[in-house]
Design an enzyme around this catalytic site. Structure first.
Site, short mmCIF file in Angstrom:
data_model
loop_
_atom_site.label_atom_id
_atom_site.label_comp_id
_atom_site.label_asym_id
_atom_site.label_seq_id
_atom_site.Cartn_x
_atom_site.Cartn_y
_atom_site.Cartn_z
N CYS A 46 51.14 37.47 41.67
CA CYS A 46 50.62 38.40 40.68
C CYS A 46 50.32 39.75 41.34
CB CYS A 46 49.34 37.84 40.05
SG CYS A 46 48.65 38.88 38.74
N ASP A 48 47.82 41.53 40.91
CA ASP A 48 46.37 41.71 41.01
C ASP A 48 45.98 42.15 42.42
OD1 ASP A 48 43.48 40.96 41.39
OD2 ASP A 48 43.70 40.31 39.31
N ARG A 50 43.37 41.81 44.01
CA ARG A 50 42.49 40.88 44.73
C ARG A 50 43.26 39.77 45.42
NH1 ARG A 50 39.01 39.48 39.53
NH2 ARG A 50 41.16 39.47 38.74
N HIS A 102 46.80 32.86 40.26
CA HIS A 102 45.41 32.89 40.71
C HIS A 102 44.48 32.65 39.54
CE1 HIS A 102 44.34 36.92 39.10
NE2 HIS A 102 45.62 37.19 39.30
N CYS A 105 43.15 35.01 35.91
CA CYS A 105 44.16 36.06 35.86
C CYS A 105 44.02 36.84 34.54
CB CYS A 105 45.55 35.45 35.95
SG CYS A 105 46.90 36.64 35.84
#
Length: 229
Positions: A46, A48, A50, A102, A105
């Protein structure tokens, strides 16, 4: 200097320190890196911020080939992802493709709740397809379980999609060693969890997918029963 340019300069300064520290701890690192790229792994994850791929598995630059998009989707119409896969498999000869989702999400949550956020809604239709396919089961879960459950289901479905690409199918047909896996990363604890879909050949796909799917559903059902006891 404006605040915006000052923030960008901070990044450039950070880069200089990182490069200097890296060269000091491993003299000649960048010279060696320039001459070869031989990763064994392709990470499809992803976008993302993080979920920094190399850091999560403690690998250096050059050791992990990475593709990221919103909600770690692998579909036959995405020429970007397929091009990355083709280069990784055919040219770099990676031995493992790991699809990594994750917890919590945001893309998956938007797909689950039909939340409109803009152009990305069209991309998240792929995740909504996963939701719709498993909707009856998802609706049996407690509301707070559904997002992470769908995150894991999405990993399994996207790993299956990766196995069904012409890139992977052709590699298997010519006898190349390549395996596809599915993991999920916990934002709450920093740990990667193997969802136990591990496929090294076309004949393994159906059984591996069903086994992993049963394991996910059993785990959530057990958690639901425990919380209601």
């Amino acid at each position: 200097m404006s605040t915006e340019l000052h923030e960008l300069q901070d990044l450039l300064d950070n880069n200089k320190r990182w490069a200097a520290d890296t060269e000091a701890s491993a003299p000649g690192f960048f010279s060696r890196l320039l001459k070869q790229q031989t990763p064994q792994y392709l990470w499809i994850g992803c976008a993302d911020s993080r979920v920094p791929a190399n850091e999560l598995v403690n690998l250096l630059p050059g050791e992990l080939f990475v593709h990221r998009n919103v909600a770690n989707v692998v579909v036959h119409s995405d020429l970007n992802c397929l091009s990355v896969m083709q280069f990784a498999v055919d040219e770099l000869k990676v031995q493992h493709i790991v699809v990594v989702g994750h917890s919590n999400c945001g893309g998956v949550q938007s797909a689950l709740l039909d939340r409109r956020v803009g152009l990305v809604d069209n991309w998240l239709r792929h995740v909504q397809d996963v939701r719709n396919h498993h909707l009856e089961w998802l609706e049996q879960l407690d509301a707070e379980q559904r997002v992470n459950a769908l995150c894991e289901l999405n990993v399994l479905e996207q790993a299956r999609n990766a196995c069904q690409t012409t890139v992977v199918q052709d590699a298997w047909a010519r006898g190349q060693q390549i395996a596809v896996h599915g993991w999920v990363y916990g934002l709450h604890n920093g740990l990667l969890e193997d969802l136990c879909i591990n496929v090294a050949g076309p004949e393994q796909l159906a059984a591996a997918f069903q086994k992993a799917l049963r394991a996910v559903k059993q785990r959530y059902e057990s958690a639901r029963l425990s919380s209601s006891a």
